[in-house]
Design a protein around this motif. Sequence first.
Motif, PDB file in Angstrom:
ATOM      1  N   LYS A 192       0.832  -1.220   0.000  1.00  0.00           N
ATOM      2  CA  LYS A 192       0.000   0.000   0.000  1.00  0.00           C
ATOM      3  C   LYS A 192       0.861   1.263   0.000  1.00  0.00           C
ATOM      4  CE  LYS A 192      -3.873  -1.559   2.795  1.00  0.00           C
ATOM      5  NZ  LYS A 192      -4.404  -1.405   4.172  1.00  0.00           N
ATOM      6  N   LEU A 193       1.927   1.223   0.778  1.00  0.00           N
ATOM      7  CA  LEU A 193       2.810   2.398   0.854  1.00  0.00           C
ATOM      8  C   LEU A 193       3.473   2.674  -0.495  1.00  0.00           C
ATOM      9  CD1 LEU A 193       4.428   1.756   4.363  1.00  0.00           C
ATOM     10  CD2 LEU A 193       3.054   3.772   3.738  1.00  0.00           C
ATOM     11  N   LEU A 194       3.927   1.607  -1.158  1.00  0.00           N
ATOM     12  CA  LEU A 194       4.591   1.801  -2.459  1.00  0.00           C
ATOM     13  C   LEU A 194       3.590   2.275  -3.515  1.00  0.00           C
ATOM     14  CD1 LEU A 194       6.943  -1.320  -2.378  1.00  0.00           C
ATOM     15  CD2 LEU A 194       7.695   1.083  -2.437  1.00  0.00           C
ATOM     16  N   ASP A 195       2.386   1.708  -3.502  1.00  0.00           N
ATOM     17  CA  ASP A 195       1.361   2.156  -4.461  1.00  0.00           C
ATOM     18  C   ASP A 195       1.003   3.628  -4.221  1.00  0.00           C
ATOM     19  OD1 ASP A 195       1.359  -0.388  -5.446  1.00  0.00           O
ATOM     20  OD2 ASP A 195      -0.606  -0.962  -4.656  1.00  0.00           O
ATOM     21  N   ALA A 196       0.877   3.986  -2.934  1.00  0.00           N
ATOM     22  CA  ALA A 196       0.552   5.375  -2.600  1.00  0.00           C
ATOM     23  C   ALA A 196       1.699   6.299  -2.989  1.00  0.00           C
ATOM     24  CB  ALA A 196       0.267   5.494  -1.096  1.00  0.00           C
ATOM     25  N   ALA A 197       2.934   5.831  -2.792  1.00  0.00           N
ATOM     26  CA  ALA A 197       4.108   6.642  -3.150  1.00  0.00           C
ATOM     27  C   ALA A 197       4.140   6.890  -4.658  1.00  0.00           C
ATOM     28  CB  ALA A 197       5.395   5.952  -2.692  1.00  0.00           C
ATOM     29  N   PHE A 227       9.016  14.747  -6.765  1.00  0.00           N
ATOM     30  CA  PHE A 227       9.723  14.402  -5.529  1.00  0.00           C
ATOM     31  C   PHE A 227       9.702  15.529  -4.503  1.00  0.00           C
ATOM     32  CE2 PHE A 227      13.466  14.207  -2.826  1.00  0.00           C
ATOM     33  CZ  PHE A 227      13.338  12.928  -2.304  1.00  0.00           C
ATOM     34  N   HIS A 228       9.997  16.748  -4.955  1.00  0.00           N
ATOM     35  CA  HIS A 228      10.207  17.816  -3.968  1.00  0.00           C
ATOM     36  C   HIS A 228       8.923  18.223  -3.250  1.00  0.00           C
ATOM     37  CE1 HIS A 228      14.395  18.097  -4.963  1.00  0.00           C
ATOM     38  NE2 HIS A 228      14.078  18.073  -6.241  1.00  0.00           N
ATOM     39  N   GLU A 229       7.814  18.203  -3.970  1.00  0.00           N
ATOM     40  CA  GLU A 229       6.537  18.583  -3.359  1.00  0.00           C
ATOM     41  C   GLU A 229       5.887  17.426  -2.601  1.00  0.00           C
ATOM     42  OE1 GLU A 229       5.138  21.715  -3.446  1.00  0.00           O
ATOM     43  OE2 GLU A 229       7.095  22.273  -4.284  1.00  0.00           O
ATOM     44  N   ALA A 230       6.272  16.218  -2.939  1.00  0.00           N
ATOM     45  CA  ALA A 230       5.672  15.046  -2.283  1.00  0.00           C
ATOM     46  C   ALA A 230       6.082  15.008  -0.810  1.00  0.00           C
ATOM     47  CB  ALA A 230       6.139  13.767  -2.970  1.00  0.00           C
ATOM     48  N   SER A 231       5.223  14.413   0.031  1.00  0.00           N
ATOM     49  CA  SER A 231       5.552  14.331   1.458  1.00  0.00           C
ATOM     50  C   SER A 231       5.208  12.950   2.006  1.00  0.00           C
ATOM     51  CB  SER A 231       4.762  15.388   2.239  1.00  0.00           C
ATOM     52  OG  SER A 231       3.381  15.075   2.182  1.00  0.00           O
ATOM     53  N   ILE A 232       5.878  12.602   3.074  1.00  0.00           N
ATOM     54  CA  ILE A 232       5.618  11.315   3.726  1.00  0.00           C
ATOM     55  C   ILE A 232       4.175  11.267   4.219  1.00  0.00           C
ATOM     56  CG2 ILE A 232       6.222   9.884   5.736  1.00  0.00           C
ATOM     57  CD1 ILE A 232       9.135  10.801   5.332  1.00  0.00           C
ATOM     58  N   SER A 233       3.683  12.385   4.768  1.00  0.00           N
ATOM     59  CA  SER A 233       2.304  12.379   5.258  1.00  0.00           C
ATOM     60  C   SER A 233       1.324  12.225   4.088  1.00  0.00           C
ATOM     61  CB  SER A 233       2.010  13.644   6.067  1.00  0.00           C
ATOM     62  OG  SER A 233       2.175  14.784   5.243  1.00  0.00           O
ATOM     63  N   ARG A 255      -2.636   8.760   1.561  1.00  0.00           N
ATOM     64  CA  ARG A 255      -3.139   8.005   0.407  1.00  0.00           C
ATOM     65  C   ARG A 255      -3.192   6.505   0.694  1.00  0.00           C
ATOM     66  NH1 ARG A 255      -2.651  11.233  -4.545  1.00  0.00           N
ATOM     67  NH2 ARG A 255      -1.390  13.076  -4.130  1.00  0.00           N
ATOM     68  N   ALA A 256      -2.200   6.031   1.447  1.00  0.00           N
ATOM     69  CA  ALA A 256      -2.136   4.594   1.731  1.00  0.00           C
ATOM     70  C   ALA A 256      -3.143   4.195   2.809  1.00  0.00           C
ATOM     71  CB  ALA A 256      -0.723   4.213   2.184  1.00  0.00           C
ATOM     72  N   SER A 267       3.692   3.295  10.506  1.00  0.00           N
ATOM     73  CA  SER A 267       3.885   2.192   9.556  1.00  0.00           C
ATOM     74  C   SER A 267       4.940   2.553   8.522  1.00  0.00           C
ATOM     75  CB  SER A 267       2.589   1.881   8.798  1.00  0.00           C
ATOM     76  OG  SER A 267       1.581   1.559   9.696  1.00  0.00           O
ATOM     77  N   PHE A 268       4.913   3.835   8.108  1.00  0.00           N
ATOM     78  CA  PHE A 268       5.913   4.270   7.131  1.00  0.00           C
ATOM     79  C   PHE A 268       7.312   4.005   7.670  1.00  0.00           C
ATOM     80  CE2 PHE A 268       8.940   7.168   5.300  1.00  0.00           C
ATOM     81  CZ  PHE A 268       8.628   7.156   3.955  1.00  0.00           C
ATOM     82  N   TYR A 269       7.533   4.441   8.919  1.00  0.00           N
ATOM     83  CA  TYR A 269       8.884   4.334   9.487  1.00  0.00           C
ATOM     84  C   TYR A 269       9.253   2.902   9.868  1.00  0.00           C
ATOM     85  CZ  TYR A 269       9.191   9.366   9.182  1.00  0.00           C
ATOM     86  OH  TYR A 269       9.242  10.646   8.692  1.00  0.00           O
ATOM     87  N   THR A 270       8.267   2.012   9.876  1.00  0.00           N
ATOM     88  CA  THR A 270       8.610   0.601  10.038  1.00  0.00           C
ATOM     89  C   THR A 270       9.418   0.118   8.839  1.00  0.00           C
ATOM     90  OG1 THR A 270       6.526   0.291  11.192  1.00  0.00           O
ATOM     91  CG2 THR A 270       7.624  -1.710  10.410  1.00  0.00           C
ATOM     92  N   TYR A 271       9.134   0.707   7.658  1.00  0.00           N
ATOM     93  CA  TYR A 271       9.771   0.198   6.438  1.00  0.00           C
ATOM     94  C   TYR A 271      10.788   1.143   5.812  1.00  0.00           C
ATOM     95  CZ  TYR A 271       6.180  -3.244   7.019  1.00  0.00           C
ATOM     96  OH  TYR A 271       5.408  -4.225   7.561  1.00  0.00           O
TER      97      TYR A 271
END
Lengths: 206, 206
Positions: free
Chosen positions: A27-32, A41-47, A52-53, A59-63
């Motif tokens: 889910k994280l990779l699909d959302a990314a 890249f520059h405008e994208a954020s972890i949140s 989206r995921a 959970s993000f920081y688990t991986y």
Amino acid sequence: MSTIPADEGGKTSKEPRTERGRRTLRKLLDAAAIEFGEKGFHEASISGITRRAGTALGSFYTYFDSKDEIFRALVSDMSGMVRARSAEEVKPGMNALEVETAALTGFLKFAVEHKEIYRIVDEAEFVDPDSYREHYVSTAKRILSRLENGMASGEFRPGMGEAQAWALMGMYVFLGMRYAIMGEDRPVEEMVAVARGILENGIRPE
Amino acid sequence: MSTIPADEGGKTSKEPRTERGRRTLRKLLDAAAIEFGEKGFHEASISGITRRAGTALGSFYTYFDSKDEIFRALVSDMSGMVRARSAEEVKPGMNALEVETAALTGFLKFAVEHKEIYRIVDEAEFVDPDSYREHYVSTAKRILSRLENGMASGEFRPGMGEAQAWALMGMYVFLGMRYAIMGEDRPVEEMVAVARGILENGIRPE
């Protein structure tokens, strides 16, 4: 994308150990892919990715340790998905030229469904040059290995090597860019027929 | 680059009226190619460009309003220089295939001498998408026009069109990327021979 397991690509330093973990990573990779594809890249954020995921920030920081790390994993993941999608199209008993066009069919179908792959791979040239290079080097290797099979069976012209693989890769990438990405979609079959014509006869009369 | 007049490309809203003005504009575009090629768009600066060009800051603003504007002019200028360089290699009396490989020779020679063209054009995808598209659309048009000449003379297979032009463009761009940009330079003649083999026979045995 959910049909392709994360271990086809998308390497992370922390591999999930459970089925649930694998689903979260997927889910994280699909959302990314969507987040980087839409925002860059520059405008994208972890949140933005975790929103989206539909996963918690933890959970993000688990991986992944950082936005850079998931971006790198994503480029590798997309390479893996293209590889898997191409392999799906190749059926037993195909001759060398059929294998080549089947693999191209898989790539173009993937590009049509995941137009963001172009922006993501292209942005890797600036954000993560090693991933960019690795994507093309590994793709060229697969093409070269198909050429080698065709040369061994006498179906392809002998003496071809890495340079021909890069030439074919460029042809495939640009057909996809023009007809899957830059609007005016054409059916995948038409793009494949264009490439097949060149593979069979070059540009000279038959 | 100084052999190519600025009016081959590098459009600016303020055309120079004197020979001296043309030389200054040429210096600014050459300096911009190095500055953007080395630093990338975001890190590049107008003062970096004028320093490399050895011109006063005021000269910059005589021709360009902003960093964005000179970047856009530079992409168009590079398209123009590739076009001019390809045209230089084409000699009277060449057959259609010779014209095609001569034009490719010109492009590859340009890429070897100006490796920054890849980074600049590729970055245009993000910085100035219209320039990026225009670069490839206009290059494909030139290839298509060569294909049309070869079809008219019966030297090339009939029925080819824009899609074949994009396929050939991709082949040329990736050969240049692999052997002019990604280290391990190969002689231009070798890259051209690879493309020529595919143009003549595809990948099948002769």
